[in-house]
Design a protein around this motif. Structure first.
Motif, mmCIF file in Angstrom:
data_model
loop_
_atom_site.group_PDB
_atom_site.id
_atom_site.type_symbol
_atom_site.label_atom_id
_atom_site.label_comp_id
_atom_site.label_asym_id
_atom_site.label_seq_id
_atom_site.Cartn_x
_atom_site.Cartn_y
_atom_site.Cartn_z
ATOM 1 N N THR A 1 -5.604 -36.751 -13.175
ATOM 2 C CA THR A 1 -6.049 -38.046 -13.700
ATOM 3 C C THR A 1 -4.998 -38.516 -14.710
ATOM 4 O OG1 THR A 1 -7.276 -37.180 -15.602
ATOM 5 C CG2 THR A 1 -8.445 -37.248 -13.479
ATOM 6 N N GLY A 2 -5.265 -39.658 -15.346
ATOM 7 C CA GLY A 2 -4.281 -40.225 -16.271
ATOM 8 C C GLY A 2 -4.059 -39.374 -17.511
ATOM 9 N N GLY A 3 -5.089 -38.619 -17.930
ATOM 10 C CA GLY A 3 -4.953 -37.866 -19.176
ATOM 11 C C GLY A 3 -5.490 -36.459 -19.101
ATOM 12 N N ALA A 4 -5.672 -35.921 -17.904
ATOM 13 C CA ALA A 4 -6.206 -34.563 -17.775
ATOM 14 C C ALA A 4 -5.961 -34.056 -16.366
ATOM 15 C CB ALA A 4 -7.716 -34.543 -18.065
ATOM 16 N N ASN A 5 -5.824 -32.749 -16.217
ATOM 17 C CA ASN A 5 -5.752 -32.123 -14.884
ATOM 18 C C ASN A 5 -7.161 -32.065 -14.287
ATOM 19 O OD1 ASN A 5 -3.180 -29.481 -15.255
ATOM 20 N ND2 ASN A 5 -2.982 -31.698 -15.227
ATOM 21 N N LEU A 6 -7.222 -31.909 -12.971
ATOM 22 C CA LEU A 6 -8.517 -31.745 -12.292
ATOM 23 C C LEU A 6 -8.655 -30.299 -11.825
ATOM 24 C CD1 LEU A 6 -8.484 -34.973 -10.139
ATOM 25 C CD2 LEU A 6 -10.283 -34.371 -11.780
ATOM 26 N N ILE A 7 -9.858 -29.756 -11.924
ATOM 27 C CA ILE A 7 -10.137 -28.459 -11.302
ATOM 28 C C ILE A 7 -11.471 -28.555 -10.568
ATOM 29 C CG2 ILE A 7 -8.767 -27.008 -12.860
ATOM 30 C CD1 ILE A 7 -11.274 -26.306 -14.368
ATOM 31 N N PHE A 8 -11.654 -27.679 -9.596
ATOM 32 C CA PHE A 8 -12.848 -27.729 -8.745
ATOM 33 C C PHE A 8 -13.426 -26.340 -8.575
ATOM 34 C CE2 PHE A 8 -9.836 -30.996 -7.522
ATOM 35 C CZ PHE A 8 -10.617 -32.142 -7.516
ATOM 36 N N VAL A 9 -14.701 -26.290 -8.208
ATOM 37 C CA VAL A 9 -15.310 -25.029 -7.774
ATOM 38 C C VAL A 9 -15.767 -25.245 -6.339
ATOM 39 C CG1 VAL A 9 -17.183 -23.383 -8.139
ATOM 40 C CG2 VAL A 9 -16.044 -24.426 -10.116
ATOM 41 N N SER A 10 -15.341 -24.344 -5.450
ATOM 42 C CA SER A 10 -15.733 -24.485 -4.044
ATOM 43 C C SER A 10 -17.197 -24.060 -3.884
ATOM 44 C CB SER A 10 -14.832 -23.625 -3.149
ATOM 45 O OG SER A 10 -14.977 -22.271 -3.522
ATOM 46 N N LYS A 11 -17.757 -24.403 -2.738
ATOM 47 C CA LYS A 11 -19.181 -24.066 -2.531
ATOM 48 C C LYS A 11 -19.398 -22.562 -2.525
ATOM 49 C CE LYS A 11 -20.620 -28.469 -0.692
ATOM 50 N NZ LYS A 11 -20.576 -29.362 0.445
ATOM 51 N N ASP A 12 -18.324 -21.770 -2.230
ATOM 52 C CA ASP A 12 -18.487 -20.306 -2.295
ATOM 53 C C ASP A 12 -17.997 -19.730 -3.634
ATOM 54 O OD1 ASP A 12 -15.830 -20.720 -1.823
ATOM 55 O OD2 ASP A 12 -15.665 -19.358 -0.109
ATOM 56 N N GLY A 13 -17.898 -20.580 -4.650
ATOM 57 C CA GLY A 13 -17.715 -20.078 -6.017
ATOM 58 C C GLY A 13 -16.297 -19.763 -6.447
ATOM 59 N N LYS A 14 -15.286 -20.245 -5.706
ATOM 60 C CA LYS A 14 -13.893 -20.028 -6.146
ATOM 61 C C LYS A 14 -13.445 -21.200 -7.017
ATOM 62 C CE LYS A 14 -12.492 -17.832 -1.859
ATOM 63 N NZ LYS A 14 -12.081 -18.254 -0.542
ATOM 64 N N LEU A 15 -12.544 -20.895 -7.955
ATOM 65 C CA LEU A 15 -11.951 -21.975 -8.747
ATOM 66 C C LEU A 15 -10.739 -22.494 -7.979
ATOM 67 C CD1 LEU A 15 -12.241 -23.410 -11.538
ATOM 68 C CD2 LEU A 15 -10.469 -21.851 -12.366
ATOM 69 N N ILE A 16 -10.738 -23.791 -7.686
ATOM 70 C CA ILE A 16 -9.659 -24.388 -6.899
ATOM 71 C C ILE A 16 -8.853 -25.294 -7.829
ATOM 72 C CG2 ILE A 16 -9.090 -25.736 -4.836
ATOM 73 C CD1 ILE A 16 -10.763 -23.295 -4.105
ATOM 74 N N VAL A 17 -7.554 -25.004 -7.920
ATOM 75 C CA VAL A 17 -6.700 -25.681 -8.897
ATOM 76 C C VAL A 17 -5.550 -26.376 -8.169
ATOM 77 C CG1 VAL A 17 -5.297 -25.319 -10.964
ATOM 78 C CG2 VAL A 17 -7.288 -23.857 -10.546
ATOM 79 N N PRO A 18 -5.527 -27.713 -8.175
ATOM 80 C CA PRO A 18 -4.434 -28.411 -7.488
ATOM 81 C C PRO A 18 -3.073 -28.029 -8.053
ATOM 82 C CG PRO A 18 -6.191 -29.946 -8.055
ATOM 83 C CD PRO A 18 -6.515 -28.648 -8.734
ATOM 84 N N LYS A 19 -2.118 -27.808 -7.144
ATOM 85 C CA LYS A 19 -0.774 -27.411 -7.549
ATOM 86 C C LYS A 19 0.184 -28.514 -7.113
ATOM 87 C CE LYS A 19 2.123 -23.361 -7.059
ATOM 88 N NZ LYS A 19 2.195 -22.024 -6.556
ATOM 89 N N SER A 20 1.060 -28.908 -8.015
ATOM 90 C CA SER A 20 2.033 -29.950 -7.688
ATOM 91 C C SER A 20 3.134 -29.913 -8.731
ATOM 92 C CB SER A 20 1.341 -31.321 -7.707
ATOM 93 O OG SER A 20 2.292 -32.344 -7.893
ATOM 94 N N ASP A 21 4.340 -30.289 -8.320
ATOM 95 C CA ASP A 21 5.455 -30.346 -9.275
ATOM 96 C C ASP A 21 5.398 -31.595 -10.133
ATOM 97 O OD1 ASP A 21 6.468 -28.031 -8.303
ATOM 98 O OD2 ASP A 21 7.899 -28.992 -6.933
ATOM 99 N N SER A 22 4.537 -32.549 -9.771
ATOM 100 C CA SER A 22 4.548 -33.796 -10.532
ATOM 101 C C SER A 22 3.292 -33.997 -11.380
ATOM 102 C CB SER A 22 4.802 -34.989 -9.610
ATOM 103 O OG SER A 22 3.949 -34.947 -8.500
ATOM 104 N N ILE A 23 2.559 -32.905 -11.680
ATOM 105 C CA ILE A 23 1.458 -33.034 -12.645
ATOM 106 C C ILE A 23 1.835 -32.315 -13.940
ATOM 107 C CG2 ILE A 23 -0.276 -33.256 -10.844
ATOM 108 C CD1 ILE A 23 -1.231 -30.488 -11.364
#
Ligand code: PLP
Ligand code: COI
Length: 336
Positions: free
Chosen positions: A216-238
């Motif tokens: 987002t404009g002022g924060a990273n995003l993180i997610f939890v999958s339906k099976d309980g894993k933490l999913i963290v977007p990876k990119s060179d431009s964040i």
């Protein structure tokens, strides 16, 4: 611990730290009572946006001690930013000493443990000498001011609604991974568009293919999958969020949660149970919905206003930050 309902604005405090760079060296730095910056009309910051910043927080522990969170990582990130913007680096020890000086000088303004909230610390650097050719300045100011703050969004725990932006935040191989002021200037138009559309913030996609989630404009995003894993977007431009890196360590080491740091496709949002925005200002703010031009992705929010797993991670992070929960070595630094 609960933060008092209090917003996230600038309050002029008695002291700020100022150090000047000239003839290839930083001076010793002083605490100043003057909140105004007087510079030449052709300063590189005014003409070509040669400016960068950091964001960090100081807290009061239950025992009334002032502490701050991982200032070494802010110093290192600012170093990377300065190198990319052809600005002089502030050595890590000078950066941390300056943070301690300015927080100590304004110590009465750190919200108490009982009150909640924190003292937001804003280190920043500007090019001050005049330029007309497109060249870096030869003189700079590095300053740090502070302001007592509470919640970044809406003055309380609000599950947020985000929209997928039609605009890009960062070019491939651009400046998305550093904390340059220009990244925020370009986001103002899009942020106001989100607000006009009834959303709190934008989700930016990868600018090359517009298929992967960035941040987002002022924060990273993180997610939890339906099976309980933490999913963290990876990119060179964040921006490499210090909060996100801390949450990943907490998820793995305190909870044994499996973490996947990888590219995340926009359509995958349908497979996720929880979403949060993480950053110094955002802490870990719960997201209830992301709209991709009317296609809604919804996330679970519990009665306390947070997702189940992200709520636990947030509680542990904030507990570590105020000294209630034992921190990994070096994370919590005493101010005095
Ligand atoms: N992403 C962007 C664009 C930010 O401005 C911030 C805020 O600093 C973050 C992520 C979060 O980074 P951090 O956790 O280091 O504050
Ligand atoms: C921070 O979290 O420190 C930032 O710089 C982000 C900004 C939205 C306040």
């Amino acid at each position: 611990m609960a933060e008092k309902k209090k917003g996230f604005g600038y309050t002029k405090l008695p002291y700020r730290y100022v150090t000047l760079y000239k003839d290839g060296a930083w001076d010793n730095g002083v605490l100043s009572e003057d909140e105004n910056v007087v510079i030449n009309e052709s300063a590189s910051v005014l003409q070509y946006a040669q400016t960068c910043f950091e964001g960090m927080k100081a807290y009061k522990t239950k025992e009334g001690k002032a502490v701050c969170f991982r200032p070494d990582l802010n110093a290192k990130r600012m170093e990377e930013t300065c190198i990319r913007l052809k600005m002089p680096v502030i050595p890590e020890d000078k950066f941390i000493d300056a943070v301690k000086q300015v927080v100590k000088a304004n110590i009465d303004y750190i919200p108490s443990y009982e009150e909640g909230g924190s003292l937001y610390i804003r280190p920043f650097m500007i090019g001050t000498s005049p330029v007309i050719p497109i060249l870096p300045a030869t003189e700079y100011q590095f300053r740090i001011y502070c302001s007592p703050v509470g919640y970044y969004f809406g003055g309380g725990v609000n599950a947020l609604k985000l929209q997928v932006s039609d605009y890009d935040r960062a070019a491939p191989h651009g400046t998305g991974n550093i904390k340059a002021g220009l990244n925020y200037a370009m986001s103002l138009y899009v942020t106001m568009q989100a607000h006009e559309n009834g959303f709190d913030e934008n989700v930016y996609l990868d600018p090359a293919t517009r298929t992967f989630i960035e941040e987002t404009g002022g924060a990273n995003l993180i997610f939890v999958s339906k099976d309980g894993k933490l999913i963290v977007p990876k990119s060179d431009s964040i921006l490499p969020s210090i909060t996100r890196r801390s949450l990943v360590a907490i998820a793995k080491d305190y909870f044994g949660i499996e973490v996947e740091e990888r590219q995340v496709r926009l359509e995958e949002l349908a497979d996720f149970a929880e979403c949060g925005m993480c950053g110094t200002a955002a802490v870990l703010s719960p997201v209830k919905m992301i709209s991709d031009h009317g296609k809604e992705y919804n996330f679970t929010i519990e009665e306390d206003g947070y997702g189940k797993i992200l709520g636990q991670l947030r509680k542990t992070l904030t507990g570590i930050q105020v000294g209630d929960i034992e921190a990994p070595k070096g994370w919590v630094v005493d101010i005095d």
